[in-house]
Design a protein around this motif. Structure first.
Motif, PDB file in Angstrom:
ATOM      1  N   PHE A 140      13.008  56.669 -17.063  1.00  0.00           N
ATOM      2  CA  PHE A 140      12.250  55.640 -17.778  1.00  0.00           C
ATOM      3  C   PHE A 140      11.052  55.174 -16.963  1.00  0.00           C
ATOM      4  O   PHE A 140       9.941  55.040 -17.494  1.00  0.00           O
ATOM      5  N   GLU A 141      11.252  54.917 -15.688  1.00  0.00           N
ATOM      6  CA  GLU A 141      10.158  54.410 -14.851  1.00  0.00           C
ATOM      7  C   GLU A 141       9.016  55.418 -14.768  1.00  0.00           C
ATOM      8  O   GLU A 141       7.836  55.043 -14.788  1.00  0.00           O
ATOM      9  N   ALA A 142       9.360  56.704 -14.697  1.00  0.00           N
ATOM     10  CA  ALA A 142       8.316  57.732 -14.670  1.00  0.00           C
ATOM     11  C   ALA A 142       7.553  57.761 -15.989  1.00  0.00           C
ATOM     12  O   ALA A 142       6.315  57.880 -16.008  1.00  0.00           O
ATOM     13  N   ALA A 143       8.272  57.627 -17.108  1.00  0.00           N
ATOM     14  CA  ALA A 143       7.617  57.620 -18.418  1.00  0.00           C
ATOM     15  C   ALA A 143       6.716  56.397 -18.580  1.00  0.00           C
ATOM     16  O   ALA A 143       5.618  56.483 -19.139  1.00  0.00           O
TER      17      ALA A 143
ATOM     18  N   ASN B  97      11.709  62.000 -32.876  1.00  0.00           N
ATOM     19  CA  ASN B  97      13.146  61.759 -32.798  1.00  0.00           C
ATOM     20  C   ASN B  97      13.935  63.023 -32.460  1.00  0.00           C
ATOM     21  O   ASN B  97      14.835  63.004 -31.608  1.00  0.00           O
ATOM     22  N   LEU B  98      13.594  64.141 -33.113  1.00  0.00           N
ATOM     23  CA  LEU B  98      14.401  65.347 -32.967  1.00  0.00           C
ATOM     24  C   LEU B  98      13.968  66.204 -31.782  1.00  0.00           C
ATOM     25  O   LEU B  98      14.814  66.742 -31.064  1.00  0.00           O
ATOM     26  N   THR B  99      12.650  66.354 -31.588  1.00  0.00           N
ATOM     27  CA  THR B  99      12.161  67.232 -30.531  1.00  0.00           C
ATOM     28  C   THR B  99      11.951  66.481 -29.224  1.00  0.00           C
ATOM     29  O   THR B  99      12.438  66.886 -28.173  1.00  0.00           O
ATOM     30  N   LYS B 100      11.229  65.379 -29.288  1.00  0.00           N
ATOM     31  CA  LYS B 100      10.884  64.642 -28.070  1.00  0.00           C
ATOM     32  C   LYS B 100      12.096  63.963 -27.445  1.00  0.00           C
ATOM     33  O   LYS B 100      12.239  63.925 -26.212  1.00  0.00           O
ATOM     34  N   LEU B 101      13.002  63.424 -28.287  1.00  0.00           N
ATOM     35  CA  LEU B 101      14.157  62.690 -27.772  1.00  0.00           C
ATOM     36  C   LEU B 101      15.459  63.489 -27.821  1.00  0.00           C
ATOM     37  O   LEU B 101      16.401  63.165 -27.091  1.00  0.00           O
ATOM     38  N   GLY B 102      15.542  64.483 -28.690  1.00  0.00           N
ATOM     39  CA  GLY B 102      16.770  65.252 -28.802  1.00  0.00           C
ATOM     40  C   GLY B 102      17.826  64.618 -29.683  1.00  0.00           C
ATOM     41  O   GLY B 102      18.999  65.018 -29.641  1.00  0.00           O
ATOM     42  N   ALA B 103      17.460  63.622 -30.506  1.00  0.00           N
ATOM     43  CA  ALA B 103      18.409  63.025 -31.447  1.00  0.00           C
ATOM     44  C   ALA B 103      18.640  63.980 -32.616  1.00  0.00           C
ATOM     45  O   ALA B 103      17.895  64.944 -32.800  1.00  0.00           O
ATOM     46  N   ARG B 104      19.657  63.708 -33.409  1.00  0.00           N
ATOM     47  CA  ARG B 104      19.951  64.519 -34.581  1.00  0.00           C
ATOM     48  C   ARG B 104      20.315  63.622 -35.770  1.00  0.00           C
ATOM     49  O   ARG B 104      21.090  62.671 -35.619  1.00  0.00           O
TER      50      ARG B 104
ATOM     51  N   ARG C 121      21.274  68.306 -24.277  1.00  0.00           N
ATOM     52  CA  ARG C 121      20.014  68.391 -25.018  1.00  0.00           C
ATOM     53  C   ARG C 121      19.190  67.126 -24.833  1.00  0.00           C
ATOM     54  O   ARG C 121      17.972  67.167 -24.627  1.00  0.00           O
ATOM     55  N   VAL C 122      19.849  65.975 -24.911  1.00  0.00           N
ATOM     56  CA  VAL C 122      19.161  64.696 -24.725  1.00  0.00           C
ATOM     57  C   VAL C 122      18.689  64.548 -23.287  1.00  0.00           C
ATOM     58  O   VAL C 122      17.569  64.100 -23.022  1.00  0.00           O
ATOM     59  N   GLU C 123      19.541  64.934 -22.347  1.00  0.00           N
ATOM     60  CA  GLU C 123      19.176  64.862 -20.934  1.00  0.00           C
ATOM     61  C   GLU C 123      17.920  65.693 -20.664  1.00  0.00           C
ATOM     62  O   GLU C 123      16.997  65.248 -19.963  1.00  0.00           O
ATOM     63  N   ALA C 124      17.864  66.894 -21.235  1.00  0.00           N
ATOM     64  CA  ALA C 124      16.692  67.754 -21.043  1.00  0.00           C
ATOM     65  C   ALA C 124      15.449  67.129 -21.669  1.00  0.00           C
ATOM     66  O   ALA C 124      14.358  67.147 -21.078  1.00  0.00           O
ATOM     67  N   ALA C 125      15.597  66.580 -22.859  1.00  0.00           N
ATOM     68  CA  ALA C 125      14.454  65.965 -23.532  1.00  0.00           C
ATOM     69  C   ALA C 125      13.923  64.781 -22.738  1.00  0.00           C
ATOM     70  O   ALA C 125      12.705  64.629 -22.565  1.00  0.00           O
ATOM     71  N   CYS C 126      14.818  63.952 -22.226  1.00  0.00           N
ATOM     72  CA  CYS C 126      14.391  62.761 -21.499  1.00  0.00           C
ATOM     73  C   CYS C 126      13.784  63.095 -20.137  1.00  0.00           C
ATOM     74  O   CYS C 126      13.033  62.286 -19.577  1.00  0.00           O
ATOM     75  N   SER C 127      14.071  64.269 -19.629  1.00  0.00           N
ATOM     76  CA  SER C 127      13.463  64.694 -18.374  1.00  0.00           C
ATOM     77  C   SER C 127      12.124  65.379 -18.601  1.00  0.00           C
ATOM     78  O   SER C 127      11.492  65.841 -17.645  1.00  0.00           O
TER      79      SER C 127
ATOM     80  N   ALA D  35       8.492  55.755 -23.563  1.00  0.00           N
ATOM     81  CA  ALA D  35       8.912  54.875 -22.471  1.00  0.00           C
ATOM     82  C   ALA D  35       9.898  53.821 -22.966  1.00  0.00           C
ATOM     83  O   ALA D  35      10.892  53.520 -22.286  1.00  0.00           O
ATOM     84  N   LEU D  36       9.654  53.251 -24.131  1.00  0.00           N
ATOM     85  CA  LEU D  36      10.571  52.255 -24.687  1.00  0.00           C
ATOM     86  C   LEU D  36      11.947  52.856 -24.951  1.00  0.00           C
ATOM     87  O   LEU D  36      12.973  52.246 -24.625  1.00  0.00           O
ATOM     88  N   LYS D  37      11.993  54.058 -25.539  1.00  0.00           N
ATOM     89  CA  LYS D  37      13.289  54.661 -25.825  1.00  0.00           C
ATOM     90  C   LYS D  37      14.035  55.019 -24.542  1.00  0.00           C
ATOM     91  O   LYS D  37      15.264  54.871 -24.461  1.00  0.00           O
ATOM     92  N   LEU D  38      13.320  55.468 -23.519  1.00  0.00           N
ATOM     93  CA  LEU D  38      13.996  55.784 -22.260  1.00  0.00           C
ATOM     94  C   LEU D  38      14.495  54.521 -21.563  1.00  0.00           C
ATOM     95  O   LEU D  38      15.546  54.535 -20.908  1.00  0.00           O
ATOM     96  N   HIS D  39      13.753  53.407 -21.717  1.00  0.00           N
ATOM     97  CA  HIS D  39      14.246  52.134 -21.211  1.00  0.00           C
ATOM     98  C   HIS D  39      15.522  51.740 -21.954  1.00  0.00           C
ATOM     99  O   HIS D  39      16.512  51.296 -21.338  1.00  0.00           O
ATOM    100  N   GLN D  40      15.516  51.907 -23.260  1.00  0.00           N
ATOM    101  CA  GLN D  40      16.686  51.579 -24.075  1.00  0.00           C
ATOM    102  C   GLN D  40      17.887  52.439 -23.674  1.00  0.00           C
ATOM    103  O   GLN D  40      19.017  51.946 -23.582  1.00  0.00           O
ATOM    104  N   ARG D  41      17.648  53.706 -23.423  1.00  0.00           N
ATOM    105  CA  ARG D  41      18.734  54.599 -23.005  1.00  0.00           C
ATOM    106  C   ARG D  41      19.316  54.148 -21.665  1.00  0.00           C
ATOM    107  O   ARG D  41      20.551  54.094 -21.493  1.00  0.00           O
TER     108      ARG D  41
END
Length: 285
Positions: free
Chosen positions: A22-25, A150-157, A192-198, A118-124
């Motif tokens: 999150f801090e990097a984003a 939602n699907l590509t950038k964050l990896g949600a489904r 999948r989510v871990e990869a997207a957030c990185s 950045a907001l979504k990674l803070h929320q995570r």
């Protein structure tokens, strides 16, 4: 163990790793994100949301009183600050199953700078630190940029199609349309989510042998074949511009996506991605 000596699979350990991402984003977006506590900050959130959704009186996405109640009871209320003021905000509340989930009710921000990411990674990070394993939210299935985010950038489904979920909505973005939504689910520890957030998310390729169930032809929805294990369900190029310009075509898209995508999800199919060309990839089991 992580660098702080905490087990990597503990809530605090997972939260530490997520906080670093999150801090990097946030640095890339040029913002500082933090929880909000003061009435003056909540008033800024309402003002920001009013500017984004251009709501009619009485139809704001949220009000100051609810923000106060959410923050006071330990729920999620955060803001992104940059350019001398508030440029994004996100609000969520604890959801079922108790102690395991957060529902992200509304997130809004300036576009094109990575503030939403950045907001979504803070929320995570916030959720993982508290031992939560999943975040859910709803979004309009016709808005391509949101589906991609939602699907590509964050990896949600998406897991459910919700017909007319909010009833009639009085804001400038949704007015005149039915409020169908997809329920997006974000399993926070999923690889999948871990990869997207990185930052390792990649554009999704169209699977070989995929059948086009719904396409865009001359701006209108065109039904295709439903005979296939992997189906592609198209979306309009810009539904937000289309709604006021051509309401009839916007309604045709709403009903076509509801029938095709909603019907597939109802029958147990799963959305596994979203292509650069604006198609949901749907897999039958």
């Amino acid at each position: 163990m992580n660098q702080a000596g905490k087990p990597a699979d503990s809530p605090s350990g997972r939260g530490d790793a997520a906080t670093g991402r999150f801090e990097a984003a946030a640095r890339r977006a040029g913002v500082k994100v933090r929880e909000l506590r003061e009435i003056a900050e909540f008033e800024q959130v309402v003002e920001l949301y009013d500017g984004i959704w251009e709501t009619e009186p009485g139809h704001a996405p949220i009000n100051v009183e609810l923000l106060i109640a959410f923050a006071h009871s330990g729920n999620y209320v955060s803001g992104a600050f940059g350019d001398g003021g508030l440029v994004g905000a996100s609000v969520g509340f604890f959801a079922a199953p108790s102690g395991r989930a957060l529902h992200s009710h509304v997130t809004g921000c300036a576009r094109g700078r990575g503030i939403g990411f950045a907001l979504k990674l803070h929320q995570r990070a916030w959720a993982l630190t508290r031992g939560l394993g999943v975040i859910s939210w709803t979004y309009d299935p016709l808005v391509r940029r949101n589906a991609h985010f939602n699907l590509t950038k964050l990896g949600a489904r998406p897991e459910r199609y919700l017909e007319s979920f909010y009833g009639a909505m009085g804001d400038a973005i949704n007015a005149g349309d039915e409020s169908d939504r997809l329920l997006a689910v974000w399993p926070l520890d999923d690889p999948r989510v871990e990869a997207a957030c990185s930052g390792a998310a990649r554009p999704v390729a169209v699977p070989g042998g995929a059948v086009v169930a719904l396409a865009e032809e001359d701006g209108r929805p065109a039904r295709g074949s439903m005979d296939g294990r992997t189906l592609l369900v198209g979306t309009p190029r810009d539904i937000e511009t289309l709604r006021p310009r051509d309401p009839a075509t916007a309604r045709a898209w709403r009903h076509a996506v509801r029938d095709v995508l909603g019907g597939l999800l109802e029958d147990g199919a799963q959305v596994t991605g979203f292509t650069a060309g604006g198609h949901y990839i749907v897999e039958r089991s």
